[in-house]
Structure formats: C-alpha cells, structure tokens
Design a protein around this motif. Structure first.
Motif, short mmCIF file in Angstrom:
data_model
loop_
_atom_site.label_atom_id
_atom_site.label_comp_id
_atom_site.label_asym_id
_atom_site.label_seq_id
_atom_site.Cartn_x
_atom_site.Cartn_y
_atom_site.Cartn_z
N GLU A 1 4.54 3.44 -17.97
CA GLU A 1 4.29 3.86 -16.59
C GLU A 1 5.20 5.03 -16.21
O GLU A 1 4.75 6.03 -15.64
CB GLU A 1 4.50 2.69 -15.64
CG GLU A 1 4.20 3.02 -14.19
CD GLU A 1 4.28 1.80 -13.30
OE1 GLU A 1 4.99 1.87 -12.28
OE2 GLU A 1 3.62 0.79 -13.61
N VAL A 2 6.48 4.90 -16.52
CA VAL A 2 7.43 5.96 -16.17
C VAL A 2 7.10 7.24 -16.95
O VAL A 2 7.13 8.35 -16.40
CB VAL A 2 8.88 5.51 -16.45
CG1 VAL A 2 9.84 6.69 -16.33
CG2 VAL A 2 9.27 4.40 -15.47
N CYS A 3 6.79 7.08 -18.23
CA CYS A 3 6.56 8.25 -19.08
C CYS A 3 5.11 8.73 -19.04
O CYS A 3 4.75 9.66 -19.78
CB CYS A 3 6.95 7.92 -20.53
SG CYS A 3 8.71 7.51 -20.70
N GLY A 4 4.30 8.12 -18.19
CA GLY A 4 2.93 8.56 -17.99
C GLY A 4 2.81 9.35 -16.70
O GLY A 4 3.10 10.55 -16.65
N TYR A 5 2.45 8.66 -15.62
CA TYR A 5 2.26 9.33 -14.32
C TYR A 5 3.52 10.07 -13.88
O TYR A 5 3.46 11.24 -13.47
CB TYR A 5 1.86 8.32 -13.25
CG TYR A 5 1.91 8.92 -11.86
CD1 TYR A 5 0.88 9.72 -11.40
CD2 TYR A 5 3.02 8.73 -11.03
CE1 TYR A 5 0.94 10.30 -10.14
CE2 TYR A 5 3.09 9.30 -9.78
CZ TYR A 5 2.04 10.09 -9.34
OH TYR A 5 2.11 10.67 -8.10
N TRP A 6 4.68 9.40 -13.96
CA TRP A 6 5.88 10.01 -13.41
C TRP A 6 6.37 11.18 -14.24
O TRP A 6 6.94 12.14 -13.70
CB TRP A 6 6.98 8.96 -13.25
CG TRP A 6 6.65 7.99 -12.17
CD1 TRP A 6 6.25 6.70 -12.31
CD2 TRP A 6 6.63 8.24 -10.76
NE1 TRP A 6 5.99 6.12 -11.09
CE2 TRP A 6 6.22 7.06 -10.12
CE3 TRP A 6 6.93 9.36 -9.98
CZ2 TRP A 6 6.10 6.95 -8.74
CZ3 TRP A 6 6.81 9.26 -8.60
CH2 TRP A 6 6.40 8.08 -7.99
#
Length: 236
Positions: free
Chosen positions: A142-147
C-alpha cells in the motif's frame, strides 16, 4: 452486538434478500475507534453469486438520504466463491456511489482480528485469518503503491488538503504494520505520526471532531517529507 442505526437499517434491508448470506462490520466501528461525523462505516456482506447492483444502489441511496445521512455508510459485497481471491473486484458502495474494487488484506485482517457479526456465520468462520507476514506485505504494498505515486506529485499535497492529513496517519500505520505485523487504529497512529507536536495536537483535535484548521503549506511540507521517507524506507 452492533449498536448503530445506519448499520441496523442496512441489516434489516439485506436480511430480506435470499442471496445475502452474512453482514459484518470492519474498520473503526469494529476496533472501537469510531468517531461519529468523522469516521466511515465499513461493512462487508457475503453473497451467493454476483449481487443485484441495481437493487443495492437503490437501497443505499435511500439509506444515505435517510437514517445513514452523514454516516458515510459503505459496504463491499463479496461473492462466496470469490471470497478468498484478494485481487477480485467486488461491488462496493462507498461515499455515495457504487464502485468495483478488491477486498484487500488490510480490511481482511481487521475482520479476522476485530470484526463483528451482524448476521450470518461468525465472522471468523466467514473470513479466515491472515498472518503477520501477510499484513507486513500488504502494508508495504500500500505504501509503495499509491503513496509512492503520490510523492512524485508534490502539488497534490497542496491542492488536495485531505491528502496530507490522511498520509500522516497512513504512514504511521504503514510503518507500524510493516514492523510488527499488526494493525494500528487511526487514533493511535496520530501518536506515532512523524510530525511536530503542534501538528499532532491539531490532528488529535480533528480526530475528535473539532475542525481545527491545518496550515495548508506547512502541513503539506511535513506530510510529503514523511511520506517520501516512509516510501524509501519500506522499499528498502
């Protein structure tokens, strides 16, 4: 027992539909972190086969105009034969519209650890538990995707004021989950936010429902740098 009028109203409507097998509460209401007027209501329903999306749109539209007005009542409708597929797209009512999106590992972990059964099989039977390593992988993704994409667009953090506030708690939750393999509530995440004391004070106040203003440029600067550092650390 779930004591919320919007949840009760949705349960009454869904319980009359023969293809709805169960209704479950996740998110802040399940973790006892729900703040009326601030938090969303996150529910998941299990269905026999694809649900009738036209009917669901009508039901949710009526509830949003009535007992659920202002409650941000959302529900993902998961077909039992696709329940264990973390990538499958499910009809989901959220913020006044029906979209299709997956039921990812993070809400599954919330259900397994804290979920509440409104009706149907017990939530821990309906949704198998996820492991600590599953949570770590999902948090990093999640962190390394959207963010990771968001930090490449610094202007977003200024033009869209909800992004800095959201990211400060999202980064704290992501770091905690990646390290410990456990989930952190939004309220607890504020205490671990990488932000100066004055900003954490304002985040606490806003979490309580007090609309304490956030200085747009300063908040964006702290939040963007926090996200940039967190993305880099979790990528490594």
């Amino acid at each position: 027992m779930v004591d919320h009028p919007a949840v009760a109203a949705l349960a009454d409507r869904l319980a009359t539909l023969p293809w709805v097998r169960g209704l479950y509460v996740a998110g802040s209401l399940a973790t006892h972190d729900h703040v009326p007027g601030v938090s969303d209501l996150d529910l998941v329903a299990l269905t026999d086969g694809p649900p009738d999306t036209v009917l669901l749109t009508r039901i949710h539209g009526e509830l949003d105009a009535g007992v659920a007005a202002g409650a941000d009542l959302g529900c993902a409708y998961v077909a039992t034969d696709r329940r264990d597929d973390h990538e499958a797209q499910h009809p989901t009512w959220t913020h006044g519209r029906l979209v299709h999106r997956p039921l990812t590992t993070i809400p599954r972990a919330e259900l397994a650890a804290h979920g509440l059964t409104v009706f149907g099989d017990d939530v821990r039977t309906a949704f198998p538990p996820v492991t600590a390593d599953d949570i770590r992988r999902a948090s990093r993704a999640e962190v390394c995707g959207y963010w990771a994409d968001a930090v490449r667009h610094p202007a977003w953090w200024i033009l869209e004021p909800e992004i800095p506030e959201l990211s400060l708690t999202a980064m704290a939750r992501g770091r905690y989950a990646a390290e410990h393999g456990r989930l952190l509530t939004k309220t607890a995440a504020i205490e671990l936010a990488d932000a100066p004391p004055w900003l954490r004070d304002r985040l606490r106040a806003r979490r309580r429902g007090d609309p304490a203003p956030l200085p747009r440029l300063r908040t964006a600067w702290f939040a963007w740098n926090d996200a940039r550092r967190t993305v880099g650390a979790l990528r490594r």
